[in-house]
Design an enzyme around this catalytic site. Sequence first.
Site: not given
Ligand code: MIG
Length: 775
Positions: A404, A407, A478
């Site tokens: 995650d 980017e 998200d």
């Molecule tokens: O919202 O790790 O897209 O699936 O649960 C900020 C927490 C960070 C983004 C991800 C989301 C995940 C969340 N992350």
Amino acid sequence: MLEDTSFAIRPIDQADEKEVWQPIGDVQKIEGKKQIFALTCDEAVVNIHFYRGDIVRVTIDPFDGKYDSVSPAVIATPEKVDVHVREGEDGWELQTKRLTVVIERSPFRLAIYDNEGTLLVRDEQPVCFQAKGRMRCAHALTPTDVVYGLGEKTGVLNKRGAVWTMWNTDVYAPHNLETDPLYQSHPYMMVLKNGHAHGIFFDHTYKTTFDLRHELFYTFTSDGGALNYYVFAGPHPKDVLAQYTHLVGRMPLPPKWALGYHQSRYSYETEQEVRELIDTFRAKHIPLDAVYLDIHYMDEYRVFTFDQKRFPHPKSLIQYAKEQGVHIVPIVDPGVKVDAEYDTYRDGVQKDYFCKYADGTLYKGDVWPGTSVFPDFLKKKVRKWWGEQHTFYTDIGIEGIWNDMNEPSVFNETKTMDEQVVHDGWKTHRQVHNVYGMMMTEATYHALKKQLKGKRPFVLTRAGFAGIHRYAAVWTGDNRSFWEHLELSIPMCLNLGLSAVAFCGADVGGFAHDANGELLVRWTQVGAFFPYFRNHCAIGFARQEPWAFGETYEQIVKRYIELRYEWLPHLYSLCFEAYQTGVPMMRPLMMEYPNDRETWNVSDQFMVGDQVMIAPMIRPYTAHRIVYFPEGRWIDYWTKEVFEGSRRYIVEAPLDRLPIYVKEGAMIAHADVKLSTAMADEQMTLYVYTMKEGTSTYTLYDDDGTTFAYEKGEYIRMHIRATFVDHTVHFDVKTDGTYQPTWQLHVAFVGDVPTTIVVNGEQRVIDEATNTFVL
Ligand code: MIG
């Protein structure tokens, strides 16, 4: 703040041409070496390189090679191609069996045709550049051309009418029709002209823009680097995918468990909670293959740690889950907490593995752990080092990792790393931003593959670039618990699939915001037919487990999760097809019926393989919808009602029904319901949707589901052809591969049961008791 006021449209920003665009001029000379042609123009060097008869690469460099491409997308090397050259008054023609490239001398322009004479690409305006390294080209379109692909974009299936930007971005704000860019960059399009498809891939890692607002052309602009694109001849949409994935590779087969139902939440916060979650699934007999550990499992968000209070015994938790047929998938973000007492930070600093500015200072940004540094994944040895850290997980039995924030997302004004940061030697972040996440995921995949000693890893990623499917499944980030987002997930995943990301899905039930029973039911119904099937929900919002909204909804949700497991043999067979050909499991109708213009813009129906059509329910309080049926006869999966194709119907779909239609004559393999893919199938059933006359084919694929033995032919593949004539069905079955299946294949008929059944020339009888026979 001012971005939400009129300030956002102040005149200065509209002056898009702050710098002069300069055309590259005329062709001075052409030199050919077999399949590579170099054209010297007034202001640029143009290279035309045939990679195959049906794939040609064009590079246009006005910068004397100053901008080296660092793209990791392309893995194919050129094959030998015979090119026929003709010189005319105005220029040259380069011809292979599949493509003709026409070069106009003055000014330089290209036109590319397929072997049927269909114009695929033509410079509508001269190719231009700016001294600072930007490039632009404009290619002709006709008003009826349809454009697909571009990876992970909002909007409808057809991408025309808007401007699309590639710049990997973490967007938590609701994804609406103007939300662009998102997490991934796929500078690739599939264009459909009168039913003929071709592809074009602009292999640029810099920020790029596709302006598809005009009727007669599109423009492509890159913020840096020599123009570099590949054209794929088609003509069928499946040919384009085969050609594109020849270049950028295909997805490996995922472990079977990755195709099961997955449950996630931000976060299941303690070991106890995870155990109870699994226990509840099992007590309720709801199938489950994976549970995710979101950021709370870590010690203050330090990657490669467990919080000692919340997760004191991770190894036994993972063992416990495995006994229940469940895999645990922890999240791993790229940010490494700045903390002199934390080994990952210390080790990375000592080895000089984190991203730095040109002057040698470390780049620091805020993410979950607070001030953090970021590994320079562009460096091979950093990827190796990062990968090695994963023994922390694999040593205790973990086989899947969730990447995650890659980017990379940073909590600041630009939402990401400073563009002035330099990577691997001297590439600015401005140049490599779009591939940062993919390099992290590559590191993860390769490390897991090594550490799992022959087992298939599962990696899920949010960020990516063209080629990401070689390493990971992709989820669309998200979304929210809005009906609109359920609707949006369909064209988004269809276009990901058309961009070679066959294994993708959206958070079922919606991530942020509060779901309700009806939304969860409808979303689970369609999610069961997406390649990747995970329910995920954000912190602070209504819980979203199958039982969260009471008994009535729970029963329907459960039924559709079970349906997923019944359909797994079909989905798994399609996975193998994607691995071999690049054609995704979840397909737009257009992919099967490219000559039917009614299919070109269908964003709210899709195919699962070539014979099954899903028409999801995407509106609240609604028990009917319009469905378009392409040519042929279609059978309602539930009621067996027959629909004549090439027209629309209004169909009824009460809450417990997802409209599913199967083509007459089709064969589909189903398994019995089970609680996890860890349980072997003893029996599979091939449902044959009989027809009066005609033939149909089906390929059923299976293997051990966990190892790479399939690469060496250890699988079973049954090519089945059914010919229906005079109440008789002839099955022609050819099997290849060396895998001994755990199951027997039964055949059952849907519709009129044939009076005579012949299998490979031998007559068979139906067992009266079960109404089936064993193939
Ligand atoms: O919202 O790790 O897209 O699936 O649960 C900020 C927490 C960070 C983004 C991800 C989301 C995940 C969340 N992350």
